[in-house]
Design a protein around this motif. Structure first.
Motif, PDB file in Angstrom:
ATOM      1  N   HIS A 286     -24.066  29.948  -5.541  1.00 35.80           N
ATOM      2  CA  HIS A 286     -22.883  30.793  -5.707  1.00 35.80           C
ATOM      3  C   HIS A 286     -23.052  31.810  -6.830  1.00 35.80           C
ATOM      4  O   HIS A 286     -22.261  32.737  -6.961  1.00 35.80           O
ATOM      5  N   THR A 287     -24.092  31.646  -7.670  1.00 36.91           N
ATOM      6  CA  THR A 287     -24.301  32.564  -8.793  1.00 36.91           C
ATOM      7  C   THR A 287     -25.023  33.823  -8.314  1.00 36.91           C
ATOM      8  O   THR A 287     -25.611  33.855  -7.230  1.00 36.91           O
ATOM      9  N   SER A 288     -25.001  34.849  -9.140  1.00 36.37           N
ATOM     10  CA  SER A 288     -25.675  36.101  -8.790  1.00 36.37           C
ATOM     11  C   SER A 288     -27.190  35.929  -8.854  1.00 36.37           C
ATOM     12  O   SER A 288     -27.698  35.013  -9.494  1.00 36.37           O
ATOM     13  N   LYS A 289     -27.924  36.837  -8.198  1.00 39.65           N
ATOM     14  CA  LYS A 289     -29.382  36.731  -8.156  1.00 39.65           C
ATOM     15  C   LYS A 289     -29.997  36.830  -9.549  1.00 39.65           C
ATOM     16  O   LYS A 289     -31.010  36.191  -9.830  1.00 39.65           O
ATOM     17  N   ASN A 290     -29.383  37.609 -10.431  1.00 43.63           N
ATOM     18  CA  ASN A 290     -29.936  37.775 -11.782  1.00 43.63           C
ATOM     19  C   ASN A 290     -29.835  36.492 -12.599  1.00 43.63           C
ATOM     20  O   ASN A 290     -30.655  36.244 -13.479  1.00 43.63           O
ATOM     21  N   LYS A 291     -28.809  35.693 -12.308  1.00 48.91           N
ATOM     22  CA  LYS A 291     -28.578  34.472 -13.091  1.00 48.91           C
ATOM     23  C   LYS A 291     -29.008  33.209 -12.354  1.00 48.91           C
ATOM     24  O   LYS A 291     -28.808  32.103 -12.860  1.00 48.91           O
TER      25      LYS A 291
ATOM     26  N   VAL B 199     -30.274  27.416 -12.149  1.00 47.62           N
ATOM     27  CA  VAL B 199     -31.058  26.292 -11.643  1.00 47.62           C
ATOM     28  C   VAL B 199     -31.653  25.502 -12.801  1.00 47.62           C
ATOM     29  O   VAL B 199     -31.645  24.255 -12.808  1.00 47.62           O
ATOM     30  N   LEU B 200     -32.161  26.210 -13.811  1.00 46.84           N
ATOM     31  CA  LEU B 200     -32.763  25.560 -14.971  1.00 46.84           C
ATOM     32  C   LEU B 200     -31.741  24.708 -15.724  1.00 46.84           C
ATOM     33  O   LEU B 200     -32.027  23.565 -16.116  1.00 46.84           O
ATOM     34  N   GLU B 201     -30.535  25.251 -15.917  1.00 48.29           N
ATOM     35  CA  GLU B 201     -29.482  24.508 -16.602  1.00 48.29           C
ATOM     36  C   GLU B 201     -29.060  23.280 -15.796  1.00 48.29           C
ATOM     37  O   GLU B 201     -28.792  22.217 -16.357  1.00 48.29           O
ATOM     38  N   GLN B 202     -29.028  23.457 -14.490  1.00 49.72           N
ATOM     39  CA  GLN B 202     -28.640  22.331 -13.630  1.00 49.72           C
ATOM     40  C   GLN B 202     -29.684  21.222 -13.695  1.00 49.72           C
ATOM     41  O   GLN B 202     -29.343  20.035 -13.740  1.00 49.72           O
ATOM     42  N   ILE B 203     -30.965  21.595 -13.728  1.00 51.45           N
ATOM     43  CA  ILE B 203     -32.033  20.598 -13.825  1.00 51.45           C
ATOM     44  C   ILE B 203     -31.953  19.863 -15.163  1.00 51.45           C
ATOM     45  O   ILE B 203     -32.152  18.635 -15.228  1.00 51.45           O
ATOM     46  N   LYS B 204     -31.654  20.594 -16.233  1.00 55.77           N
ATOM     47  CA  LYS B 204     -31.473  19.950 -17.541  1.00 55.77           C
ATOM     48  C   LYS B 204     -30.319  18.960 -17.482  1.00 55.77           C
ATOM     49  O   LYS B 204     -30.394  17.856 -18.054  1.00 55.77           O
TER      50      LYS B 204
ATOM     51  N   ILE C 123     -34.752  19.651  -8.008  1.00 53.07           N
ATOM     52  CA  ILE C 123     -34.890  21.102  -7.839  1.00 53.07           C
ATOM     53  C   ILE C 123     -34.101  21.576  -6.618  1.00 53.07           C
ATOM     54  O   ILE C 123     -33.400  22.600  -6.674  1.00 53.07           O
ATOM     55  N   ILE C 124     -34.201  20.836  -5.512  1.00 55.58           N
ATOM     56  CA  ILE C 124     -33.496  21.228  -4.286  1.00 55.58           C
ATOM     57  C   ILE C 124     -31.984  21.190  -4.497  1.00 55.58           C
ATOM     58  O   ILE C 124     -31.261  22.130  -4.118  1.00 55.58           O
ATOM     59  N   VAL C 125     -31.473  20.123  -5.109  1.00 51.69           N
ATOM     60  CA  VAL C 125     -30.033  20.009  -5.345  1.00 51.69           C
ATOM     61  C   VAL C 125     -29.563  21.069  -6.338  1.00 51.69           C
ATOM     62  O   VAL C 125     -28.499  21.676  -6.156  1.00 51.69           O
ATOM     63  N   ALA C 126     -30.367  21.311  -7.376  1.00 53.22           N
ATOM     64  CA  ALA C 126     -30.004  22.325  -8.363  1.00 53.22           C
ATOM     65  C   ALA C 126     -29.951  23.713  -7.733  1.00 53.22           C
ATOM     66  O   ALA C 126     -29.042  24.501  -8.021  1.00 53.22           O
ATOM     67  N   PHE C 127     -30.912  24.021  -6.890  1.00 50.38           N
ATOM     68  CA  PHE C 127     -30.918  25.319  -6.206  1.00 50.38           C
ATOM     69  C   PHE C 127     -29.696  25.457  -5.296  1.00 50.38           C
ATOM     70  O   PHE C 127     -29.045  26.511  -5.262  1.00 50.38           O
TER      71      PHE C 127
END
Length: 292
Positions: free
Chosen positions: A32-37, A42-47, A23-27
């Motif tokens: 660099h992404t916008s707040k809306n995305k 983060v979810l895609e990165q965790i997957k 979670i920490i690494v994904a966050f």
């Protein structure tokens, strides 16, 4: 506490830590992404981390623009082994010297004990980076004055071991000495020590035969503090000594989140297992888990 219950507890702690690292690494990778995305990123990165964790044999790494993709594990073995040798040797050196020095200091006169403790307190107050850099400068100064190179102060194409092990060990060794000495002082006030002294047993024999055994059990149960202090020192040492170890590899793959995540988990696992083994020993000897 039963060993089985403790092992299940540590298993859940291991799973939680691996997920938390992800979670920490994904966050961090999604900043660099916008707040809306951000949440979806983060979810895609965790997957992606989960997929990488389940398909470790398929992971590859590319070091440099023109280099070929290399299987991660074949590239990871050499720097990990190098750093692990430094860390494990430093731990053995720290643990041995800390206990022996505490034993010797306890047998000194109260005045000499005060001198030793104040001197070590001064050394521990020096920041890690300054202390390590000062040791390097001393080795270079000695070489310029005497033309004798005791150990290599900087790594090049060849690996260096002696000086990094000593430098990584010194400050944690001072911390371990302080922990051990305080534990010895506390243990020496107990009734069984007074009873042993009344029977005519020497302080050295009582310390070696009775006190140290109980103190070592306590130190085993707090070994994780020592490990992470050694790891933080090695991070500085690898940079200042130009060592191509595990932390150098982490720096080169920091822009590849999947590889960076797997490397962090690989760094965490051995120390988690060693700390668990030490705590199992403490439970076996005392019948209960030591407070952490």
């Amino acid at each position: 506490m039963s060993i089985r219950f403790y092992l299940w507890k540590k298993f859940y702690q291991l799973l939680f830590t691996i997920i938390l690292i992800g979670i920490i690494v994904a966050f961090s990778a999604s900043l660099h992404t916008s707040k809306n995305k951000l949440f979806y990123s983060v979810l895609e990165q965790i997957k992606s981390f989960g997929h990488s964790f389940l398909h470790l044999n398929e992971m590859t790494i590319q070091i440099g623009i023109f280099s070929k993709q290399t299987p991660l594990w074949s590239y990871l073995v050499e720097p990990f082994t190098y750093s692990f040798i430094i860390l494990s040797s430093s731990f053995i050196c720290t643990f041995t010297l800390g206990i022996l020095f505490s034993y010797g200091t306890y047998l000194l006169s109260p005045k000499m004990q005060r001198v030793v403790k104040e001197g070590l307190f001064f050394l521990q107050s020096i920041p890690d980076v300054m202390f390590i850099f000062a040791v390097q400068l001393f080795i270079i100064w000695l070489y310029k004055k005497t033309n004798i190179l005791i150990v290599d102060p900087v790594a090049g194409l060849e690996k260096v071991y002696v000086l990094p092990i000593l430098v990584v060990s010194i400050l944690p060794g001072i911390m371990l000495f302080q922990m051990t000495y305080l534990a010895i002082e506390e243990e020496s006030k107990k009734t069984y020590v007074e009873f042993a002294k009344s029977k005519g047993l020497s302080s050295g024999w009582i310390l070696f035969k009775h006190i140290l055994r109980k103190v070592v059990v306590t130190l085993f149960s707090h070994s994780h503090y020592l490990f992470w202090l050694l790891v933080s020192n090695l991070l500085v040492v690898e940079y200042l000594f130009n060592m191509h170890g595990f932390f150098h590899l982490l720096y080169t793959v920091i822009k590849t989140p999947d590889v960076f995540y797997i490397c962090l988990v690989t760094l965490f696992l051995p120390f988690f297992l060693i700390e668990m083994i030490f705590n199992v020993v403490a439970i076996k000897l005392t019948g209960k888990e030591q407070s952490q």
